[in-house]
Design an enzyme around this catalytic site. Sequence first.
Site, PDB file in Angstrom:
ATOM      1  N   GLU A   1       0.788  -1.392   0.107  1.00  9.01           N
ATOM      2  CA  GLU A   1      -0.010   0.048  -0.050  1.00  9.01           C
ATOM      3  C   GLU A   1       0.889   1.116  -0.025  1.00  9.01           C
ATOM      4  O   GLU A   1       0.572   2.354  -0.854  1.00  9.01           O
ATOM      5  CB  GLU A   1      -1.166  -0.006   1.310  1.00  9.01           C
ATOM      6  CG  GLU A   1      -1.988  -1.145   1.222  1.00  9.01           C
ATOM      7  CD  GLU A   1      -2.858  -1.077   0.342  1.00  9.01           C
ATOM      8  OE1 GLU A   1      -2.960  -0.452  -0.435  1.00  9.01           O
ATOM      9  OE2 GLU A   1      -3.897  -2.138   0.328  1.00  9.01           O
TER      10      GLU A   1
ATOM     11  N   ARG B   1       0.332   3.659  -3.163  1.00  2.30           N
ATOM     12  CA  ARG B   1      -0.386   4.729  -2.491  1.00  2.30           C
ATOM     13  C   ARG B   1       0.480   6.066  -2.687  1.00  2.30           C
ATOM     14  O   ARG B   1       0.341   7.090  -3.233  1.00  2.30           O
ATOM     15  CB  ARG B   1      -1.216   4.691  -1.657  1.00  2.30           C
ATOM     16  CG  ARG B   1      -2.422   3.533  -1.829  1.00  2.30           C
ATOM     17  CD  ARG B   1      -3.136   3.666  -0.598  1.00  2.30           C
ATOM     18  NE  ARG B   1      -4.015   2.255  -0.784  1.00  2.30           N
ATOM     19  CZ  ARG B   1      -5.405   2.282  -0.349  1.00  2.30           C
ATOM     20  NH1 ARG B   1      -5.901   3.215  -0.079  1.00  2.30           N
ATOM     21  NH2 ARG B   1      -5.962   1.035  -0.519  1.00  2.30           N
TER      22      ARG B   1
ATOM     23  N   ASP C   1      -4.514 -10.289  -8.204  1.00  2.00           N
ATOM     24  CA  ASP C   1      -4.664  -9.386  -9.341  1.00  2.00           C
ATOM     25  C   ASP C   1      -3.634  -8.655  -9.934  1.00  2.00           C
ATOM     26  O   ASP C   1      -3.243  -8.602 -11.257  1.00  2.00           O
ATOM     27  CB  ASP C   1      -5.685  -8.270  -8.640  1.00  2.00           C
ATOM     28  CG  ASP C   1      -5.536  -7.767  -7.546  1.00  2.00           C
ATOM     29  OD1 ASP C   1      -4.619  -7.992  -6.725  1.00  2.00           O
ATOM     30  OD2 ASP C   1      -6.519  -7.104  -6.659  1.00  2.00           O
TER      31      ASP C   1
ATOM     32  N   GLU D   1     -12.623  -0.901  -9.964  1.00  2.00           N
ATOM     33  CA  GLU D   1     -12.103  -1.904 -11.166  1.00  2.00           C
ATOM     34  C   GLU D   1     -13.122  -1.974 -12.322  1.00  2.00           C
ATOM     35  O   GLU D   1     -12.576  -2.052 -13.490  1.00  2.00           O
ATOM     36  CB  GLU D   1     -11.994  -3.113 -10.526  1.00  2.00           C
ATOM     37  CG  GLU D   1     -10.830  -3.470  -9.551  1.00  2.00           C
ATOM     38  CD  GLU D   1     -11.279  -2.867  -8.232  1.00  2.00           C
ATOM     39  OE1 GLU D   1     -12.420  -2.482  -8.040  1.00  2.00           O
ATOM     40  OE2 GLU D   1      -9.973  -2.376  -7.261  1.00  2.00           O
TER      41      GLU D   1
ATOM     42  N   THR E   1      -1.252   0.563 -10.070  1.00  3.44           N
ATOM     43  CA  THR E   1      -2.543  -0.067  -9.729  1.00  3.44           C
ATOM     44  C   THR E   1      -3.330   0.976  -9.040  1.00  3.44           C
ATOM     45  O   THR E   1      -4.745   0.495  -8.764  1.00  3.44           O
ATOM     46  CB  THR E   1      -2.429  -1.332  -9.123  1.00  3.44           C
ATOM     47  OG1 THR E   1      -3.426  -1.987  -9.297  1.00  3.44           O
ATOM     48  CG2 THR E   1      -1.895  -1.071  -7.753  1.00  3.44           C
TER      49      THR E   1
HETATM   50  C1  DMJ Z   1      -6.651  -0.260  -4.813  1.00  5.27           C
HETATM   51  O1  DMJ Z   1      -6.012  -0.086  -3.930  1.00  5.27           O
HETATM   52  C2  DMJ Z   1      -5.717  -1.003  -6.102  1.00  5.27           C
HETATM   53  O2  DMJ Z   1      -6.427  -0.926  -7.172  1.00  5.27           O
HETATM   54  C3  DMJ Z   1      -5.406  -2.523  -5.825  1.00  5.27           C
HETATM   55  O3  DMJ Z   1      -4.756  -3.102  -6.905  1.00  5.27           O
HETATM   56  C4  DMJ Z   1      -6.454  -3.260  -5.475  1.00  5.27           C
HETATM   57  N1  DMJ Z   1      -7.888  -2.565  -5.331  1.00  5.27           N
HETATM   58  C5  DMJ Z   1      -7.784  -1.222  -4.612  1.00  5.27           C
HETATM   59  C6  DMJ Z   1      -9.207  -0.609  -4.858  1.00  5.27           C
HETATM   60  O4  DMJ Z   1     -10.265  -1.523  -4.973  1.00  5.27           O
END
Ligand code: DMJ
Length: 409
Positions: free
Chosen positions: A30, A34, A163, A297, A383
Amino acid sequence: MGLMDEYNEAKEWVETSLDLNSNGEASLFEVNIRYVGGLLSAYYLTGEEMFKRKVMVLGEKLLPAFNTPTGIPRGVINLGSGTSWSWGWASAGSSILAEFGTLHLEFVHLSELSNNGIYTEKVMNIRKLLNKIEKPHGLYPNFLSPVSGNWVQHHVSIGGLGDSFYEYLIKSYLMSDKTDEEAKKMYYSALEAIEANLVQKSPGGLTYMAEWRGGILDHKMGHLACFSGGMVVIGADDGAPEKRQHYLDLAAEITHTCHESYSRSATKLGPEAFRFDSGAEATATRLSDRYYILRPEVIESYMYMWRLTHDPKYREWGWEAVEALEQHCRVEAGFSGIRDVYAQTVSHDNMQQSFFLSETLKYLYLLFSDDDLLPLEDWVFNTEAHPLPVVRKSCQQGEGGIHDKTTSE
Ligand code: DMJ
Protein backbone atom coordinates in the site's frame (compact mmCIF):
# COMPACT_ATOMS: atom_id res chain seq x y z
CA MET A 1 -8.23 19.19 -13.96
CA GLY A 2 -7.16 22.76 -13.23
CA LEU A 3 -7.83 22.42 -9.50
CA MET A 4 -4.86 24.59 -8.59
CA ASP A 5 -6.02 25.69 -5.13
CA GLU A 6 -6.53 22.09 -4.06
CA TYR A 7 -3.22 21.10 -5.60
CA ASN A 8 -1.32 23.86 -3.80
CA GLU A 9 -2.92 22.95 -0.51
CA ALA A 10 -2.00 19.29 -0.98
CA LYS A 11 1.55 20.17 -2.01
CA GLU A 12 1.98 22.28 1.09
CA TRP A 13 0.73 19.38 3.21
CA VAL A 14 3.14 16.90 1.61
CA GLU A 15 6.01 19.34 2.14
CA THR A 16 5.30 20.15 5.76
CA SER A 17 3.21 17.35 7.25
CA LEU A 18 3.78 14.05 5.46
CA ASP A 19 5.51 11.94 8.10
CA LEU A 20 7.82 9.34 6.58
CA ASN A 21 9.14 8.17 9.95
CA SER A 22 5.95 7.06 11.52
CA ASN A 23 6.31 4.12 13.88
CA GLY A 24 3.61 1.57 13.29
CA GLU A 25 2.42 -1.13 10.96
CA ALA A 26 2.40 -0.19 7.27
CA SER A 27 1.84 -2.38 4.25
CA LEU A 28 4.81 -2.34 1.86
CA PHE A 29 2.36 -2.81 -1.03
CA GLU A 30 0.00 0.00 0.00
CA VAL A 31 2.85 2.41 0.77
CA ASN A 32 4.29 1.63 -2.64
CA ILE A 33 1.13 1.91 -4.76
CA ARG A 34 -0.37 4.88 -2.90
CA TYR A 35 2.56 6.94 -1.56
CA VAL A 36 5.47 6.07 -3.85
CA GLY A 37 3.15 5.97 -6.87
CA GLY A 38 1.41 9.20 -5.86
CA LEU A 39 4.65 11.10 -5.21
CA LEU A 40 6.22 9.86 -8.46
CA SER A 41 3.17 10.97 -10.42
CA ALA A 42 3.08 14.33 -8.70
CA TYR A 43 6.73 14.80 -9.64
CA TYR A 44 6.32 13.75 -13.26
CA LEU A 45 3.18 15.83 -13.76
CA THR A 46 4.53 19.01 -12.18
CA GLY A 47 8.35 18.80 -12.22
CA GLU A 48 8.29 19.96 -8.59
CA GLU A 49 11.61 18.78 -7.01
CA MET A 50 10.10 18.49 -3.53
CA PHE A 51 8.07 15.43 -4.62
CA LYS A 52 11.23 13.81 -5.97
CA ARG A 53 13.13 14.43 -2.72
CA LYS A 54 10.28 12.94 -0.70
CA VAL A 55 9.95 9.85 -2.84
CA MET A 56 13.69 9.22 -2.73
CA VAL A 57 13.62 9.27 1.07
CA LEU A 58 10.60 6.98 1.12
CA GLY A 59 12.08 4.55 -1.44
CA GLU A 60 15.14 3.96 0.75
CA LYS A 61 12.94 3.20 3.71
CA LEU A 62 11.31 0.31 1.87
CA LEU A 63 14.55 -1.55 1.16
CA PRO A 64 14.94 -3.39 4.52
CA ALA A 65 11.74 -5.35 3.76
CA PHE A 66 13.74 -7.20 1.08
CA ASN A 67 16.29 -8.57 3.55
CA THR A 68 14.95 -12.13 3.50
CA PRO A 69 16.70 -15.37 2.46
CA THR A 70 15.09 -15.18 -1.00
CA GLY A 71 14.83 -11.42 -1.48
CA ILE A 72 11.02 -11.77 -1.61
CA PRO A 73 9.92 -8.90 0.66
CA ARG A 74 7.81 -9.35 3.74
CA GLY A 75 4.40 -7.68 3.68
CA VAL A 76 4.60 -5.32 6.66
CA ILE A 77 7.11 -2.59 7.45
CA ASN A 78 7.73 -0.02 10.14
CA LEU A 79 8.99 3.09 8.37
CA GLY A 80 10.38 4.53 11.60
CA SER A 81 12.47 1.56 12.73
CA GLY A 82 13.08 -0.17 9.39
CA THR A 83 11.85 -3.51 10.71
CA SER A 84 9.62 -5.76 8.65
CA TRP A 85 7.53 -8.84 9.23
CA SER A 86 4.87 -11.00 7.57
CA TRP A 87 1.13 -10.52 7.92
CA GLY A 88 -0.21 -12.53 10.86
CA TRP A 89 -3.14 -13.77 8.77
CA ALA A 90 -1.06 -15.04 5.84
CA SER A 91 -0.39 -18.74 6.30
CA ALA A 92 3.09 -19.86 7.43
CA GLY A 93 4.63 -16.39 7.31
CA SER A 94 4.09 -16.17 3.59
CA SER A 95 4.21 -13.14 1.32
CA ILE A 96 1.37 -12.36 -1.08
CA LEU A 97 1.64 -12.48 -4.86
CA ALA A 98 -0.33 -9.27 -5.47
CA GLU A 99 1.85 -7.49 -2.89
CA PHE A 100 5.41 -8.50 -3.84
CA GLY A 101 4.34 -8.64 -7.50
CA THR A 102 3.12 -5.04 -7.56
CA LEU A 103 6.33 -3.09 -7.06
CA HIS A 104 7.87 -3.17 -10.49
CA LEU A 105 6.59 0.04 -12.11
CA GLU A 106 7.37 2.26 -9.13
CA PHE A 107 10.75 0.65 -8.42
CA VAL A 108 11.93 1.06 -12.02
CA HIS A 109 11.10 4.75 -11.73
CA LEU A 110 12.87 5.01 -8.36
CA SER A 111 15.99 3.68 -10.11
CA GLU A 112 15.48 6.05 -13.02
CA LEU A 113 15.20 9.10 -10.79
CA SER A 114 17.94 8.19 -8.31
CA ASN A 115 20.34 6.77 -10.88
CA ASN A 116 20.68 3.89 -8.46
CA GLY A 117 19.99 0.42 -9.86
CA ILE A 118 19.16 -1.08 -6.45
CA TYR A 119 15.39 -0.75 -6.87
CA THR A 120 15.36 -2.39 -10.27
CA GLU A 121 17.61 -5.15 -8.91
CA LYS A 122 15.15 -5.85 -6.09
CA VAL A 123 12.18 -6.29 -8.40
CA MET A 124 14.14 -8.22 -11.02
CA ASN A 125 15.21 -10.62 -8.29
CA ILE A 126 11.54 -11.26 -7.49
CA ARG A 127 10.86 -11.87 -11.15
CA LYS A 128 13.81 -14.26 -11.44
CA LEU A 129 12.45 -16.41 -8.63
CA LEU A 130 8.94 -16.42 -10.09
CA ASN A 131 10.32 -17.47 -13.45
CA LYS A 132 12.33 -20.32 -11.98
CA ILE A 133 9.77 -21.82 -9.64
CA GLU A 134 7.43 -24.54 -10.86
CA LYS A 135 3.91 -23.29 -11.49
CA PRO A 136 0.90 -25.59 -11.20
CA HIS A 137 -0.67 -25.67 -14.70
CA GLY A 138 1.30 -22.51 -15.47
CA LEU A 139 -0.64 -20.64 -12.75
CA TYR A 140 0.80 -18.45 -9.98
CA PRO A 141 -0.58 -19.28 -6.52
CA ASN A 142 -1.23 -16.38 -4.14
CA PHE A 143 1.06 -17.27 -1.21
CA LEU A 144 4.84 -17.75 -1.30
CA SER A 145 7.32 -18.23 1.52
CA PRO A 146 9.98 -15.47 1.60
CA VAL A 147 12.21 -17.96 3.42
CA SER A 148 12.07 -21.09 1.25
CA GLY A 149 10.88 -19.48 -1.97
CA ASN A 150 8.15 -22.14 -2.34
CA TRP A 151 4.42 -21.73 -2.81
CA VAL A 152 2.58 -22.10 0.48
CA GLN A 153 -0.93 -22.92 -0.81
CA HIS A 154 -2.39 -23.56 -4.21
CA HIS A 155 -5.02 -20.81 -4.25
CA VAL A 156 -5.06 -18.84 -7.52
CA SER A 157 -7.10 -15.71 -8.08
CA ILE A 158 -7.31 -12.89 -10.59
CA GLY A 159 -9.12 -10.97 -7.87
CA GLY A 160 -7.81 -10.19 -4.38
CA LEU A 161 -4.33 -11.54 -3.48
CA GLY A 162 -3.34 -12.11 -7.12
CA ASP A 163 -4.80 -9.30 -9.27
CA SER A 164 -2.21 -6.58 -9.76
CA PHE A 165 0.69 -9.04 -10.19
CA TYR A 166 -0.76 -9.87 -13.64
CA GLU A 167 -1.53 -6.22 -14.31
CA TYR A 168 2.11 -5.26 -13.61
CA LEU A 169 3.49 -7.84 -16.06
CA ILE A 170 1.81 -6.25 -19.09
CA LYS A 171 2.29 -2.73 -17.73
CA SER A 172 6.02 -3.38 -17.15
CA TYR A 173 6.29 -4.28 -20.80
CA LEU A 174 4.34 -1.20 -21.92
CA MET A 175 6.20 1.15 -19.54
CA SER A 176 9.56 -0.10 -20.85
CA ASP A 177 8.69 1.22 -24.32
CA LYS A 178 8.06 -2.43 -25.22
CA THR A 179 11.64 -3.53 -24.52
CA ASP A 180 10.98 -5.74 -21.49
CA GLU A 181 10.49 -8.98 -23.42
CA GLU A 182 10.65 -11.09 -20.28
CA ALA A 183 7.62 -9.33 -18.75
CA LYS A 184 5.79 -9.72 -22.05
CA LYS A 185 6.48 -13.45 -22.17
CA MET A 186 5.41 -13.94 -18.55
CA TYR A 187 2.20 -12.00 -19.14
CA TYR A 188 1.02 -13.88 -22.21
CA SER A 189 1.93 -17.28 -20.70
CA ALA A 190 0.06 -16.39 -17.51
CA LEU A 191 -2.94 -15.28 -19.55
CA GLU A 192 -2.87 -18.55 -21.47
CA ALA A 193 -2.91 -20.49 -18.19
CA ILE A 194 -5.74 -18.29 -16.89
CA GLU A 195 -7.77 -18.91 -20.02
CA ALA A 196 -7.13 -22.65 -19.90
CA ASN A 197 -7.97 -23.05 -16.21
CA LEU A 198 -10.06 -20.15 -14.89
CA VAL A 199 -12.09 -18.52 -17.64
CA GLN A 200 -15.62 -19.91 -17.68
CA LYS A 201 -18.95 -19.27 -19.36
CA SER A 202 -22.12 -19.28 -17.25
CA PRO A 203 -25.32 -21.04 -18.40
CA GLY A 204 -26.67 -17.57 -19.22
CA GLY A 205 -23.68 -16.84 -21.46
CA LEU A 206 -21.62 -14.59 -19.18
CA THR A 207 -17.83 -14.97 -19.32
CA TYR A 208 -16.10 -14.83 -15.94
CA MET A 209 -12.82 -15.68 -14.25
CA ALA A 210 -13.31 -18.24 -11.49
CA GLU A 211 -10.93 -18.83 -8.57
CA TRP A 212 -8.87 -22.03 -8.31
CA ARG A 213 -8.17 -23.94 -5.11
CA GLY A 214 -5.79 -26.82 -5.69
CA GLY A 215 -7.52 -27.75 -8.93
CA ILE A 216 -11.09 -27.13 -7.76
CA LEU A 217 -12.93 -24.15 -9.19
CA ASP A 218 -14.80 -21.70 -7.01
CA HIS A 219 -17.33 -20.07 -9.36
CA LYS A 220 -17.01 -16.64 -7.91
CA MET A 221 -15.64 -13.37 -9.25
CA GLY A 222 -14.62 -10.56 -6.93
CA HIS A 223 -15.20 -6.89 -7.80
CA LEU A 224 -11.39 -6.64 -7.67
CA ALA A 225 -11.12 -9.11 -10.59
CA CYS A 226 -13.07 -6.70 -12.81
CA PHE A 227 -9.87 -4.76 -13.55
CA SER A 228 -9.04 -7.66 -15.90
CA GLY A 229 -11.22 -6.35 -18.75
CA GLY A 230 -8.92 -3.32 -18.88
CA MET A 231 -5.80 -5.43 -18.52
CA VAL A 232 -6.71 -7.78 -21.36
CA VAL A 233 -7.60 -4.92 -23.71
CA ILE A 234 -4.35 -2.97 -23.12
CA GLY A 235 -2.43 -6.14 -23.94
CA ALA A 236 -4.52 -7.11 -26.98
CA ASP A 237 -2.28 -5.47 -29.57
CA ASP A 238 1.03 -6.96 -28.50
CA GLY A 239 0.01 -10.62 -28.26
CA ALA A 240 0.26 -13.03 -31.17
CA PRO A 241 -1.40 -11.33 -34.19
CA GLU A 242 -3.91 -14.14 -34.60
CA LYS A 243 -5.01 -13.66 -30.98
CA ARG A 244 -5.65 -9.91 -31.17
CA GLN A 245 -9.37 -10.18 -31.93
CA HIS A 246 -9.74 -12.94 -29.37
CA TYR A 247 -8.25 -10.72 -26.63
CA LEU A 248 -10.50 -7.82 -27.64
CA ASP A 249 -13.50 -10.15 -27.40
CA LEU A 250 -12.40 -11.59 -24.05
CA ALA A 251 -11.89 -8.09 -22.61
CA ALA A 252 -15.32 -6.99 -23.86
CA GLU A 253 -17.00 -10.11 -22.44
CA ILE A 254 -15.43 -9.72 -19.00
CA THR A 255 -16.35 -6.03 -18.92
CA HIS A 256 -19.90 -6.91 -19.95
CA THR A 257 -20.13 -9.46 -17.10
CA CYS A 258 -18.90 -6.86 -14.61
CA HIS A 259 -21.47 -4.37 -15.93
CA GLU A 260 -24.13 -7.06 -15.41
CA SER A 261 -23.08 -7.36 -11.76
CA TYR A 262 -23.98 -3.66 -11.48
CA SER A 263 -27.16 -3.66 -13.53
CA ARG A 264 -28.62 -6.64 -11.64
CA SER A 265 -28.62 -4.76 -8.34
CA ALA A 266 -31.21 -2.32 -7.01
CA THR A 267 -28.67 0.49 -6.67
CA LYS A 268 -26.95 -0.17 -10.04
CA LEU A 269 -23.69 -0.54 -8.13
CA GLY A 270 -21.93 -3.89 -7.96
CA PRO A 271 -21.31 -6.16 -4.96
CA GLU A 272 -17.88 -7.05 -3.54
CA ALA A 273 -18.17 -10.56 -5.00
CA PHE A 274 -20.67 -12.24 -7.30
CA ARG A 275 -21.24 -15.88 -8.07
CA PHE A 276 -22.14 -18.25 -10.85
CA ASP A 277 -23.42 -21.27 -8.96
CA SER A 278 -26.63 -22.44 -7.26
CA GLY A 279 -28.61 -20.57 -9.90
CA ALA A 280 -26.76 -17.26 -9.42
CA GLU A 281 -25.56 -15.30 -12.44
CA ALA A 282 -23.37 -12.32 -11.56
CA THR A 283 -25.12 -11.70 -8.24
CA ALA A 284 -23.92 -11.98 -4.64
CA THR A 285 -25.42 -14.94 -2.83
CA ARG A 286 -23.90 -14.23 0.58
CA LEU A 287 -24.91 -11.32 2.78
CA SER A 288 -21.26 -10.63 3.49
CA ASP A 289 -20.52 -10.04 -0.22
CA ARG A 290 -23.21 -7.41 -0.83
CA TYR A 291 -21.27 -4.27 0.02
CA TYR A 292 -19.74 -1.66 -2.33
CA ILE A 293 -16.85 0.40 -0.98
CA LEU A 294 -16.46 2.84 -3.90
CA ARG A 295 -14.10 0.50 -5.72
CA PRO A 296 -12.84 1.49 -9.19
CA GLU A 297 -12.23 -1.76 -11.11
CA VAL A 298 -15.42 -1.87 -13.20
CA ILE A 299 -15.12 1.80 -14.19
CA GLU A 300 -11.40 1.26 -14.84
CA SER A 301 -12.28 -1.38 -17.43
CA TYR A 302 -14.91 0.94 -19.00
CA MET A 303 -12.21 3.60 -19.37
CA TYR A 304 -9.70 1.29 -21.10
CA MET A 305 -12.41 -0.29 -23.27
CA TRP A 306 -13.57 3.17 -24.32
CA ARG A 307 -10.06 4.36 -25.14
CA LEU A 308 -9.26 1.28 -27.18
CA THR A 309 -12.58 0.64 -28.96
CA HIS A 310 -14.57 3.91 -28.79
CA ASP A 311 -17.74 1.90 -28.41
CA PRO A 312 -20.16 4.47 -26.90
CA LYS A 313 -21.69 1.88 -24.59
CA TYR A 314 -18.70 2.23 -22.24
CA ARG A 315 -19.46 5.91 -21.70
CA GLU A 316 -23.13 5.05 -21.19
CA TRP A 317 -22.20 2.45 -18.58
CA GLY A 318 -19.83 4.95 -16.94
CA TRP A 319 -22.63 7.48 -16.76
CA GLU A 320 -24.94 4.91 -15.13
CA ALA A 321 -22.25 4.53 -12.46
CA VAL A 322 -22.00 8.31 -11.99
CA GLU A 323 -25.76 8.52 -11.44
CA ALA A 324 -25.73 5.59 -9.01
CA LEU A 325 -22.83 7.11 -7.06
CA GLU A 326 -24.64 10.44 -6.87
CA GLN A 327 -27.88 8.83 -5.80
CA HIS A 328 -26.64 6.30 -3.28
CA CYS A 329 -23.14 7.21 -2.13
CA ARG A 330 -23.09 11.01 -1.92
CA VAL A 331 -23.27 12.22 1.68
CA GLU A 332 -22.78 15.60 3.29
CA ALA A 333 -19.02 15.35 3.63
CA GLY A 334 -18.17 13.48 0.43
CA PHE A 335 -18.99 9.96 -0.71
CA SER A 336 -19.51 6.82 1.32
CA GLY A 337 -19.48 3.08 0.70
CA ILE A 338 -22.79 1.23 1.12
CA ARG A 339 -23.51 -2.01 2.97
CA ASP A 340 -25.92 -3.68 0.55
CA VAL A 341 -26.15 -2.92 -3.16
CA TYR A 342 -29.44 -4.84 -3.36
CA ALA A 343 -31.26 -2.63 -0.85
CA GLN A 344 -33.11 0.40 -2.29
CA THR A 345 -32.74 2.25 0.99
CA VAL A 346 -29.02 2.33 1.47
CA SER A 347 -27.03 2.07 4.65
CA HIS A 348 -23.75 4.02 4.47
CA ASP A 349 -20.54 2.63 5.95
CA ASN A 350 -19.21 6.13 6.75
CA MET A 351 -15.97 5.60 4.85
CA GLN A 352 -14.52 7.28 1.77
CA GLN A 353 -11.58 5.14 0.68
CA SER A 354 -8.65 7.05 -0.81
CA PHE A 355 -8.88 5.01 -4.01
CA PHE A 356 -12.23 6.70 -4.68
CA LEU A 357 -10.37 9.92 -5.49
CA SER A 358 -7.21 8.45 -6.98
CA GLU A 359 -8.92 5.79 -9.07
CA THR A 360 -12.72 5.78 -9.32
CA LEU A 361 -13.15 9.50 -10.01
CA LYS A 362 -9.96 9.72 -12.08
CA TYR A 363 -11.04 6.87 -14.36
CA LEU A 364 -14.46 8.49 -14.73
CA TYR A 365 -12.82 11.80 -15.62
CA LEU A 366 -10.63 10.07 -18.21
CA LEU A 367 -13.60 8.13 -19.59
CA PHE A 368 -15.24 11.45 -20.49
CA SER A 369 -12.04 13.21 -21.64
CA ASP A 370 -10.34 13.24 -25.02
CA ASP A 371 -7.77 10.53 -25.69
CA ASP A 372 -4.93 13.04 -25.68
CA LEU A 373 -5.33 13.66 -21.95
CA LEU A 374 -2.67 11.31 -20.53
CA PRO A 375 -2.47 9.28 -23.77
CA LEU A 376 -1.97 5.56 -23.20
CA GLU A 377 1.03 5.53 -25.56
CA ASP A 378 2.94 7.81 -23.19
CA TRP A 379 1.60 6.98 -19.73
CA VAL A 380 1.01 3.82 -17.74
CA PHE A 381 -1.27 3.96 -14.71
CA ASN A 382 0.00 2.18 -11.63
CA THR A 383 -2.53 0.01 -9.82
CA GLU A 384 -3.73 3.00 -7.79
CA ALA A 385 -4.22 4.97 -11.05
CA HIS A 386 -1.19 7.20 -10.55
CA PRO A 387 0.18 7.93 -14.04
CA LEU A 388 3.84 7.08 -14.71
CA PRO A 389 5.58 7.98 -17.97
CA VAL A 390 6.81 5.35 -20.41
CA VAL A 391 10.60 5.11 -20.06
CA ARG A 392 11.75 5.73 -23.61
CA LYS A 393 14.36 3.36 -25.05
CA SER A 394 16.78 6.22 -25.55
CA CYS A 395 16.58 7.15 -21.83
CA GLN A 396 16.95 3.71 -20.26
CA GLN A 397 19.82 3.33 -17.83
CA GLY A 398 23.04 1.41 -18.22
CA GLU A 399 24.63 -0.28 -21.19
CA GLY A 400 21.89 -1.96 -23.13
CA GLY A 401 19.10 -0.66 -20.86
CA ILE A 402 17.73 -1.29 -17.40
CA HIS A 403 16.30 -4.67 -18.27
CA ASP A 404 19.32 -6.27 -19.90
CA LYS A 405 21.42 -5.38 -16.89
CA THR A 406 19.40 -7.40 -14.42
CA THR A 407 17.91 -10.32 -16.32
CA SER A 408 21.22 -11.80 -17.39
CA GLU A 409 22.29 -12.74 -13.85
C1 DMJ B 1 -6.70 -0.39 -5.09
O1 DMJ B 1 -6.01 -0.06 -3.95
C2 DMJ B 1 -5.77 -0.97 -6.11
O2 DMJ B 1 -6.39 -0.94 -7.34
C3 DMJ B 1 -5.34 -2.37 -5.76
O3 DMJ B 1 -4.58 -2.98 -6.79
C4 DMJ B 1 -6.51 -3.26 -5.43
N1 DMJ B 1 -7.75 -2.56 -5.36
C5 DMJ B 1 -7.83 -1.31 -4.70
C6 DMJ B 1 -9.16 -0.65 -4.94
O4 DMJ B 1 -10.23 -1.51 -5.03
